[in-house]
Motif scaffolding. Sequence first.
Motif, PDB file in Angstrom:
ATOM      1  N   LEU A 109       0.850  -1.196   0.000  1.00  0.00           N
ATOM      2  CA  LEU A 109       0.000   0.000   0.000  1.00  0.00           C
ATOM      3  C   LEU A 109       0.886   1.247   0.000  1.00  0.00           C
ATOM      4  CD1 LEU A 109      -2.791  -1.015   2.547  1.00  0.00           C
ATOM      5  CD2 LEU A 109      -2.931  -0.970   0.049  1.00  0.00           C
ATOM      6  N   PRO A 110       0.424   2.339  -0.629  1.00  0.00           N
ATOM      7  CA  PRO A 110       1.256   3.536  -0.765  1.00  0.00           C
ATOM      8  C   PRO A 110       1.270   4.459   0.444  1.00  0.00           C
ATOM      9  CG  PRO A 110      -0.806   3.874  -1.886  1.00  0.00           C
ATOM     10  CD  PRO A 110      -0.814   2.456  -1.382  1.00  0.00           C
ATOM     11  N   ALA A 111       0.438   4.179   1.457  1.00  0.00           N
ATOM     12  CA  ALA A 111       0.357   5.075   2.623  1.00  0.00           C
ATOM     13  C   ALA A 111      -0.151   4.295   3.827  1.00  0.00           C
ATOM     14  CB  ALA A 111      -0.576   6.245   2.315  1.00  0.00           C
ATOM     15  N   ALA A 112      -0.167   4.956   4.969  1.00  0.00           N
ATOM     16  CA  ALA A 112      -0.667   4.354   6.202  1.00  0.00           C
ATOM     17  C   ALA A 112      -2.111   3.905   6.028  1.00  0.00           C
ATOM     18  CB  ALA A 112      -0.556   5.354   7.345  1.00  0.00           C
ATOM     19  N   ALA A 113      -2.491   2.837   6.734  1.00  0.00           N
ATOM     20  CA  ALA A 113      -3.856   2.317   6.680  1.00  0.00           C
ATOM     21  C   ALA A 113      -4.176   1.634   8.000  1.00  0.00           C
ATOM     22  CB  ALA A 113      -4.006   1.342   5.530  1.00  0.00           C
ATOM     23  N   ILE A 147     -10.826  -5.109   2.332  1.00  0.00           N
ATOM     24  CA  ILE A 147     -10.556  -4.262   3.493  1.00  0.00           C
ATOM     25  C   ILE A 147      -9.177  -4.588   4.047  1.00  0.00           C
ATOM     26  CG2 ILE A 147     -12.983  -3.988   4.145  1.00  0.00           C
ATOM     27  CD1 ILE A 147     -12.432  -6.061   6.398  1.00  0.00           C
ATOM     28  N   VAL A 148      -8.588  -3.621   4.735  1.00  0.00           N
ATOM     29  CA  VAL A 148      -7.317  -3.857   5.437  1.00  0.00           C
ATOM     30  C   VAL A 148      -7.637  -4.723   6.641  1.00  0.00           C
ATOM     31  CG1 VAL A 148      -5.410  -2.766   6.680  1.00  0.00           C
ATOM     32  CG2 VAL A 148      -6.362  -1.672   4.630  1.00  0.00           C
ATOM     33  N   ASP A 149      -6.825  -5.725   6.875  1.00  0.00           N
ATOM     34  CA  ASP A 149      -7.100  -6.701   7.922  1.00  0.00           C
ATOM     35  C   ASP A 149      -5.834  -7.013   8.719  1.00  0.00           C
ATOM     36  OD1 ASP A 149      -8.852  -8.366   9.246  1.00  0.00           O
ATOM     37  OD2 ASP A 149      -9.238  -9.670   7.546  1.00  0.00           O
ATOM     38  N   TYR A 150      -5.975  -7.516   9.913  1.00  0.00           N
ATOM     39  CA  TYR A 150      -4.922  -8.023  10.786  1.00  0.00           C
ATOM     40  C   TYR A 150      -3.993  -6.973  11.388  1.00  0.00           C
ATOM     41  CZ  TYR A 150      -6.187 -12.777   9.513  1.00  0.00           C
ATOM     42  OH  TYR A 150      -6.865 -13.945   9.336  1.00  0.00           O
ATOM     43  N   TYR A 151      -3.498  -6.007  10.615  1.00  0.00           N
ATOM     44  CA  TYR A 151      -2.518  -5.057  11.122  1.00  0.00           C
ATOM     45  C   TYR A 151      -2.830  -3.638  10.650  1.00  0.00           C
ATOM     46  CZ  TYR A 151       0.246  -9.290  11.760  1.00  0.00           C
ATOM     47  OH  TYR A 151       0.664 -10.531  12.136  1.00  0.00           O
ATOM     48  N   THR A 152      -2.570  -2.674  11.535  1.00  0.00           N
ATOM     49  CA  THR A 152      -2.577  -1.272  11.129  1.00  0.00           C
ATOM     50  C   THR A 152      -1.192  -0.985  10.560  1.00  0.00           C
ATOM     51  OG1 THR A 152      -4.225  -0.619  12.757  1.00  0.00           O
ATOM     52  CG2 THR A 152      -2.710   1.089  12.011  1.00  0.00           C
ATOM     53  N   VAL A 153      -1.156  -0.272   9.447  1.00  0.00           N
ATOM     54  CA  VAL A 153       0.099   0.033   8.770  1.00  0.00           C
ATOM     55  C   VAL A 153       0.404   1.506   9.011  1.00  0.00           C
ATOM     56  CG1 VAL A 153       1.284  -0.019   6.560  1.00  0.00           C
ATOM     57  CG2 VAL A 153      -0.503  -1.674   7.037  1.00  0.00           C
ATOM     58  N   SER A 154       1.558   1.822   9.581  1.00  0.00           N
ATOM     59  CA  SER A 154       1.882   3.200   9.951  1.00  0.00           C
ATOM     60  C   SER A 154       2.506   4.007   8.822  1.00  0.00           C
ATOM     61  CB  SER A 154       2.805   3.209  11.164  1.00  0.00           C
ATOM     62  OG  SER A 154       3.999   2.526  10.864  1.00  0.00           O
ATOM     63  N   ASP A 155       2.894   3.348   7.742  1.00  0.00           N
ATOM     64  CA  ASP A 155       3.542   4.041   6.627  1.00  0.00           C
ATOM     65  C   ASP A 155       3.351   3.197   5.370  1.00  0.00           C
ATOM     66  OD1 ASP A 155       4.996   5.987   5.343  1.00  0.00           O
ATOM     67  OD2 ASP A 155       6.890   5.569   6.352  1.00  0.00           O
ATOM     68  N   ALA A 156       3.821   3.679   4.248  1.00  0.00           N
ATOM     69  CA  ALA A 156       3.755   2.909   3.008  1.00  0.00           C
ATOM     70  C   ALA A 156       4.503   1.596   3.175  1.00  0.00           C
ATOM     71  CB  ALA A 156       4.364   3.719   1.871  1.00  0.00           C
ATOM     72  N   GLY A 157       3.994   0.542   2.561  1.00  0.00           N
ATOM     73  CA  GLY A 157       4.675  -0.737   2.626  1.00  0.00           C
ATOM     74  C   GLY A 157       3.708  -1.892   2.659  1.00  0.00           C
ATOM     75  N   LEU A 158       4.157  -3.000   3.225  1.00  0.00           N
ATOM     76  CA  LEU A 158       3.363  -4.217   3.232  1.00  0.00           C
ATOM     77  C   LEU A 158       2.188  -4.126   4.190  1.00  0.00           C
ATOM     78  CD1 LEU A 158       6.179  -6.928   3.168  1.00  0.00           C
ATOM     79  CD2 LEU A 158       4.851  -6.024   1.255  1.00  0.00           C
ATOM     80  N   ALA A 159       1.063  -4.688   3.740  1.00  0.00           N
ATOM     81  CA  ALA A 159      -0.156  -4.737   4.545  1.00  0.00           C
ATOM     82  C   ALA A 159      -0.875  -6.042   4.237  1.00  0.00           C
ATOM     83  CB  ALA A 159      -1.053  -3.551   4.212  1.00  0.00           C
ATOM     84  N   VAL A 160      -1.865  -6.370   5.051  1.00  0.00           N
ATOM     85  CA  VAL A 160      -2.686  -7.547   4.821  1.00  0.00           C
ATOM     86  C   VAL A 160      -4.094  -7.072   4.492  1.00  0.00           C
ATOM     87  CG1 VAL A 160      -3.646  -9.650   5.831  1.00  0.00           C
ATOM     88  CG2 VAL A 160      -1.311  -8.964   6.393  1.00  0.00           C
TER      89      VAL A 160
END
Length: 171
Positions: A109-113, A147-160
């Motif tokens: 993902l390109p940004a926090a989520a 939808i974004v699942d399992y983890y909150t992402v604080s910056d661009a990068g890997l997400a679930v």
Amino acid sequence: MSFQSTVAINQGFGVPGELYTDAPYRAQSFTINSASAAYNIIGATACTISSQGVCEAGSGGALGYAGILVDPKNIALFGAGGAPLSPTLTVPNYTQIACATMGTFVVTLPAAAAIGDWVIYDNTTGALSTVTPGTALPSGKSWANAIVDYYTVSDAGLAVITVAPSLPTGF
């Protein structure tokens, strides 16, 4: 050289486009043919169906949603610029790929989520991004049925993300 004094709790996260859980998933095989091969990024692109057995990045395909470009281990990758030892997740046009319409995958993902954010994609490039629940769909974007699942992402990068075969409640 000194002895190790700390141990990281978190292990390596994952590979974009790979399954995150062993839960059921659904993916269909397509030949990808986008306006630009640079749009064809595993684990970062949503595709639509443009003709029988063919998909493209973004929403140019008039025959429906194909899914998220996934499964890097089953796609023949020849390296960036054709150099076999130059790693890339960008797939050339006319390559056989897999698009997921159900399951839980690692993506870029390109940004926090935050957990629960809705996943959308750019109509031209297919690039994934997110919006908070209840946000109106931005111009030039489409829903990715995820939808974004399992983890909150604080910056661009890997997400679930979890991709559903139909839209989540609230769309």
